[in-house]
Write a protein that holds these residues in place. Structure first.
Motif, PDB file in Angstrom:
ATOM      1  N   ASP A  91      -0.689  -7.206 -15.157  1.00 31.49           N
ATOM      2  CA  ASP A  91      -0.525  -6.044 -15.915  1.00 31.49           C
ATOM      3  C   ASP A  91      -1.949  -5.435 -15.974  1.00 31.49           C
ATOM      4  O   ASP A  91      -2.019  -4.368 -16.198  1.00 31.49           O
ATOM      5  N   GLU A  92      -2.995  -6.532 -15.393  1.00 31.57           N
ATOM      6  CA  GLU A  92      -4.168  -5.552 -15.249  1.00 31.57           C
ATOM      7  C   GLU A  92      -4.989  -6.287 -14.592  1.00 31.57           C
ATOM      8  O   GLU A  92      -4.777  -7.355 -13.993  1.00 31.57           O
ATOM      9  N   LEU A  93      -5.997  -5.433 -13.763  1.00 33.00           N
ATOM     10  CA  LEU A  93      -6.703  -6.189 -12.591  1.00 33.00           C
ATOM     11  C   LEU A  93      -8.186  -5.885 -12.866  1.00 33.00           C
ATOM     12  O   LEU A  93      -8.575  -4.637 -13.214  1.00 33.00           O
ATOM     13  N   ASP A  94      -8.936  -6.894 -12.914  1.00 33.01           N
ATOM     14  CA  ASP A  94     -10.461  -6.781 -12.996  1.00 33.01           C
ATOM     15  C   ASP A  94     -10.674  -5.877 -11.603  1.00 33.01           C
ATOM     16  O   ASP A  94     -10.267  -5.835 -10.490  1.00 33.01           O
ATOM     17  N   PRO A  95     -11.854  -4.859 -11.743  1.00 33.13           N
ATOM     18  CA  PRO A  95     -12.128  -3.834 -10.688  1.00 33.13           C
ATOM     19  C   PRO A  95     -12.044  -4.406  -9.435  1.00 33.13           C
ATOM     20  O   PRO A  95     -11.796  -3.811  -8.375  1.00 33.13           O
ATOM     21  N   ASP A  96     -12.980  -5.544  -9.297  1.00 30.90           N
ATOM     22  CA  ASP A  96     -13.296  -6.030  -7.929  1.00 30.90           C
ATOM     23  C   ASP A  96     -12.052  -6.748  -7.460  1.00 30.90           C
ATOM     24  O   ASP A  96     -11.753  -6.342  -6.232  1.00 30.90           O
ATOM     25  N   ALA A  97     -11.137  -7.289  -8.181  1.00 31.27           N
ATOM     26  CA  ALA A  97     -10.008  -7.826  -7.722  1.00 31.27           C
ATOM     27  C   ALA A  97      -9.187  -6.464  -7.029  1.00 31.27           C
ATOM     28  O   ALA A  97      -8.268  -6.509  -6.138  1.00 31.27           O
ATOM     29  N   ALA A  98      -9.226  -5.399  -7.866  1.00 32.30           N
ATOM     30  CA  ALA A  98      -8.186  -4.444  -7.410  1.00 32.30           C
ATOM     31  C   ALA A  98      -8.906  -3.708  -6.242  1.00 32.30           C
ATOM     32  O   ALA A  98      -8.083  -3.366  -5.171  1.00 32.30           O
ATOM     33  N   ARG A  99     -10.164  -3.483  -5.975  1.00 33.83           N
ATOM     34  CA  ARG A  99     -10.835  -3.076  -4.732  1.00 33.83           C
ATOM     35  C   ARG A  99     -10.410  -4.121  -3.556  1.00 33.83           C
ATOM     36  O   ARG A  99     -10.248  -3.426  -2.528  1.00 33.83           O
ATOM     37  N   LEU A 100     -10.631  -5.258  -3.795  1.00 35.78           N
ATOM     38  CA  LEU A 100     -10.378  -6.177  -2.816  1.00 35.78           C
ATOM     39  C   LEU A 100      -8.698  -6.341  -2.370  1.00 35.78           C
ATOM     40  O   LEU A 100      -8.524  -6.904  -1.208  1.00 35.78           O
ATOM     41  N   GLY A 101      -8.041  -6.007  -3.420  1.00 36.63           N
ATOM     42  CA  GLY A 101      -6.603  -6.326  -3.149  1.00 36.63           C
ATOM     43  C   GLY A 101      -6.236  -7.688  -2.880  1.00 36.63           C
ATOM     44  O   GLY A 101      -5.174  -7.932  -2.475  1.00 36.63           O
ATOM     45  N   ALA A 102      -6.744  -8.582  -3.723  1.00 31.78           N
ATOM     46  CA  ALA A 102      -6.418 -10.043  -3.829  1.00 31.78           C
ATOM     47  C   ALA A 102      -6.751 -10.526  -5.012  1.00 31.78           C
ATOM     48  O   ALA A 102      -7.883 -10.307  -5.461  1.00 31.78           O
ATOM     49  N   VAL A 103      -6.095 -11.349  -5.749  1.00 35.10           N
ATOM     50  CA  VAL A 103      -6.276 -12.206  -7.106  1.00 35.10           C
ATOM     51  C   VAL A 103      -6.373 -13.679  -6.743  1.00 35.10           C
ATOM     52  O   VAL A 103      -5.297 -13.996  -6.075  1.00 35.10           O
ATOM     53  N   ASN A 104      -7.333 -14.353  -7.393  1.00 32.29           N
ATOM     54  CA  ASN A 104      -7.187 -15.844  -7.069  1.00 32.29           C
ATOM     55  C   ASN A 104      -7.478 -16.494  -8.406  1.00 32.29           C
ATOM     56  O   ASN A 104      -7.328 -17.466  -8.601  1.00 32.29           O
ATOM     57  N   LEU A 105      -7.042 -15.676  -9.503  1.00 32.36           N
ATOM     58  CA  LEU A 105      -7.158 -16.158 -10.694  1.00 32.36           C
ATOM     59  C   LEU A 105      -6.543 -15.341 -11.773  1.00 32.36           C
ATOM     60  O   LEU A 105      -6.758 -14.062 -11.731  1.00 32.36           O
TER      61      LEU A 105
END
Ligand code: NAD
Length: 307
Positions: A91-105
């Motif tokens: 529902d929401e992305l931390d700005p760095d995860a959004a920029r990187l296009g990858a989520v690990n948590l």
């Protein structure tokens, strides 16, 4: 009528956390997280959801996350091959995860799924601690897959002036370079064709290795260490074993080296901090991790498994 004064919401007394990915049965995350949480006085359980063992496709990661949320999990780490898929699910992305296009948590926050990326933070923290004072003028990175995306992002966020990307699959290097140029337009990001890799290595302030080469069952070194300038540093993301052939050769030649352990511990440290709001002890986690890897490498060698 009795009047009840309002009370602050209690902090969770027990944390249930997990990891979703493929082929993760031998992950070191459960003991690493659980021991550090116990040392912090927390009740904390870390469970593995191996998609292969569960016979579920990567696309089921959203269903698994929502089930975990219903089951009262506090958070879920995400690994290969789901890190990009989860970007579309949260529902929401931390700005760095959004920029990187990858989520690990993914943290379950008041009914919302919030995506973070602690891989790049782990690598950046390793760089600052393990290569303090090193030059970051011209860095060559060999390998542009999942780990390579996090290291490239961390290197540029750390202020590398010129980043040169090489991958045996040149399209992967081009794709990562295009993404990184858009995110860091003031820095220079280039790709290196295979025949120019020796020249790039010979001119590097440091080289980051982000391919699976050097893992127990993928022996080898991805570039010729003897070409490195005398004071160039070498960083490896492989951590099983910690002393890869690359790290061994570079250290023997007197180059400053950073093994893959710092990144692995750094991402677990940052995950634990986000999940619990407590400050873990990085040195204690690192000492524990190094002992866990030594045991795992011995049993990997005996059993013939690798990842
Ligand atoms: P990946 O498959 O996503 O990417 C690997 C990339 O390396 C691919 O693009 C491939 O084409 C390229 N490659 C393979 N051999 C090459 C060679 N000889 N020269 C140049 N490029 C080559 O894999 P990944 O998820 O990025 O994992 C790579 C390694 O990083 C694994 O050993 C993994 O265990 C490790 N890793 C470590 C951490 C950590 O925290 N330290 C985190 C993630 C992954």
């Amino acid at each position: 009528m009795t009047h009840h004064s309002p009370r602050a919401a209690p902090l969770p007394t027990r944390y249930l956390v997990g990891l979703i990915g493929e082929g993760i049965g031998a992950s070191l995350s459960p003991p690493l997280h659980e021991a550090e949480a116990a040392a912090l006085g927390l009740q904390y359980e870390y469970r593995i959801f191996d998609l292969i063992a569960l016979r579920r496709p990567p696309e089921d990661v959203g269903d698994l996350l929502r089930q975990a949320q219903r089951d009262g999990f506090a958070a879920m780490n995400i690994t290969h091959p789901c890190k990009q898929l989860v970007v579309e699910i949260v529902d929401e992305l931390d700005p760095d995860a959004a920029r990187l296009g990858a989520v690990n948590l993914v943290v379950f926050d008041d009914g919302r799924l919030v995506g973070h990326n602690t891989d790049w933070v782990g690598y950046r923290d390793g760089l600052t601690a393990g290569l303090a004072g090193a030059s970051f003028d011209r860095v060559v990175q060999v390998g542009c897959g999942g780990a390579g995306a996090a290291t490239a992002y961390a290197l540029l966020a750390h202020g590398v002036t010129r980043l040169e990307l090489f991958d045996v699959d040149h399209g992967r290097a081009e794709e990562l370079a295009t993404r990184m140029r858009a995110l860091f337009p003031a820095q220079h990001v280039a790709t290196v064709p295979a025949d120019e890799l020796p020249r790039a290595i010979a001119g590097a302030s440091g080289v980051v290795h982000a391919t699976p080469l050097g893992m127990l069952h993928h022996p080898g070194v991805a570039f010729d260490v003897s070409l490195l300038p005398r004071d160039a540093w070498v960083s490896d993301v492989v951590y099983r074993p910690l002393e890869t052939e690359l790290i061994r050769q570079a250290a023997r030649r007197g180059h400053p080296v950073l093994d893959g352990g710092r990144m692995a511990v750094g991402q677990a440290y940052a995950s634990l901090q986000i999940i619990t709001g407590r400050l873990p002890d990085r040195d204690r986690m690192e000492a524990h991790f190094r002992a866990l890897v030594a045991d795992a490498v011995m049993s990997d060698g005996a059993k013939g498994s690798s990842r």
